[in-house]
Write a protein that holds these residues in place. Structure first.
Motif, PDB file in Angstrom:
ATOM      1  N   THR A  98      72.952  56.041  86.489  1.00  0.00           N
ATOM      2  CA  THR A  98      74.284  55.559  85.822  1.00  0.00           C
ATOM      3  C   THR A  98      74.206  55.441  84.570  1.00  0.00           C
ATOM      4  N   TYR A  99      75.234  55.733  83.755  1.00  0.00           N
ATOM      5  CA  TYR A  99      75.439  55.594  82.581  1.00  0.00           C
ATOM      6  C   TYR A  99      76.168  54.435  81.969  1.00  0.00           C
ATOM      7  N   LEU A 100      76.158  53.668  81.088  1.00  0.00           N
ATOM      8  CA  LEU A 100      76.789  52.476  80.438  1.00  0.00           C
ATOM      9  C   LEU A 100      77.352  52.891  79.034  1.00  0.00           C
ATOM     10  N   GLY A 101      78.725  52.247  78.644  1.00  0.00           N
ATOM     11  CA  GLY A 101      79.143  52.603  77.610  1.00  0.00           C
ATOM     12  C   GLY A 101      78.423  51.281  76.695  1.00  0.00           C
ATOM     13  N   VAL A 102      77.804  51.340  75.734  1.00  0.00           N
ATOM     14  CA  VAL A 102      77.064  50.235  74.998  1.00  0.00           C
ATOM     15  C   VAL A 102      77.481  50.427  73.659  1.00  0.00           C
ATOM     16  N   PRO A 103      78.375  49.143  73.124  1.00  0.00           N
ATOM     17  CA  PRO A 103      78.832  49.075  71.712  1.00  0.00           C
ATOM     18  C   PRO A 103      77.776  49.063  70.744  1.00  0.00           C
ATOM     19  N   HIS A 104      78.249  49.530  69.544  1.00  0.00           N
ATOM     20  CA  HIS A 104      77.350  49.283  68.316  1.00  0.00           C
ATOM     21  C   HIS A 104      76.915  47.891  68.351  1.00  0.00           C
ATOM     22  N   PRO A 105      75.694  47.772  67.884  1.00  0.00           N
ATOM     23  CA  PRO A 105      75.111  46.551  67.885  1.00  0.00           C
ATOM     24  C   PRO A 105      75.560  45.370  66.956  1.00  0.00           C
ATOM     25  N   THR A 106      76.433  45.795  66.085  1.00  0.00           N
ATOM     26  CA  THR A 106      77.276  44.849  65.248  1.00  0.00           C
ATOM     27  C   THR A 106      78.514  44.554  65.643  1.00  0.00           C
ATOM     28  N   LEU A 107      79.027  45.072  66.878  1.00  0.00           N
ATOM     29  CA  LEU A 107      80.310  44.634  67.275  1.00  0.00           C
ATOM     30  C   LEU A 107      80.226  43.528  68.167  1.00  0.00           C
ATOM     31  N   THR A 108      80.531  42.292  67.524  1.00  0.00           N
ATOM     32  CA  THR A 108      80.090  40.967  68.216  1.00  0.00           C
ATOM     33  C   THR A 108      81.217  40.231  68.403  1.00  0.00           C
ATOM     34  N   GLU A 109      82.542  40.874  68.385  1.00  0.00           N
ATOM     35  CA  GLU A 109      83.699  40.157  68.667  1.00  0.00           C
ATOM     36  C   GLU A 109      84.800  40.989  68.908  1.00  0.00           C
ATOM     37  N   LEU A 110      85.770  40.936  69.709  1.00  0.00           N
ATOM     38  CA  LEU A 110      87.095  41.924  69.853  1.00  0.00           C
ATOM     39  C   LEU A 110      87.618  42.060  68.645  1.00  0.00           C
ATOM     40  N   ALA A 111      87.640  43.481  68.122  1.00  0.00           N
ATOM     41  CA  ALA A 111      88.336  43.825  66.876  1.00  0.00           C
ATOM     42  C   ALA A 111      89.704  43.865  67.088  1.00  0.00           C
TER      43      ALA A 111
END
Length: 154
Positions: A98-111
């Motif tokens: 399985t592959y998981l979509g992983v956000p950029h490490p700096t995305l720490t809140e809902l844009a």
């Protein structure tokens, strides 16, 4: 995180794209427990996402969790191999294949104005994952508590 990909340069290019999301294979560096928002919110007795995220961070001892607001799910990152032994029907553990979509490490809140994935509980340090037993507790408690609509109808 990038080392989970067979070509570690690929996630960096994907994180620099418009979606800021890299597809990483599960099973080698980590697995992921997919927890429906309703289950997590019942487990942490809250409807406010920021409150639930703070409670989740505390309960999971800072283990990393991704929030997918569009899909209404959380993904707790757990040690590889967890999917083989997972026993909680309220949440699914995803592993090898399985592959998981992983956000950029700096995305720490809902844009603002988006529904992009972000880190509900950011990764504290490389290799730091959630303990399976802690995530299992969330899934079991949240899955066992009644839905508000069930309580309201009583």
């Amino acid at each position: 995180m990038a080392s989970a990909h067979p070509s570690p340069a690929t996630p960096y290019a994907e994180w620099d794209s418009e979606t800021r999301l890299a597809l990483l294979p599960l099973g080698r560096i980590f697995d992921a427990v997919r927890i429906p928002v309703a289950v997590a919110h019942r487990a942490f007795a809250g409807h406010d996402v920021s409150v639930v995220c703070r409670r989740m961070a505390r309960h999971l001892h800072g283990g990393p969790v991704i929030h997918d607001p569009e899909g209404r799910r959380y993904y707790a990152l757990v040690p590889p191999g967890t999917a083989r032994d997972w026993q909680a029907p309220a949440a699914q553990c995803l592993g090898e294949g399985t592959y998981l979509g992983v956000p950029h490490p700096t995305l720490t809140e809902l844009a603002p104005g988006t529904r992009l994935l972000y880190w509900a509980v950011p990764m504290a340090r490389p290799g730091k994952l959630c303990q399976m037993s802690d995530v299992l507790t969330v899934a079991m408690v949240g899955g066992a508590l009644p839905h508000e609509s069930d309580v309201a109808g009583s």
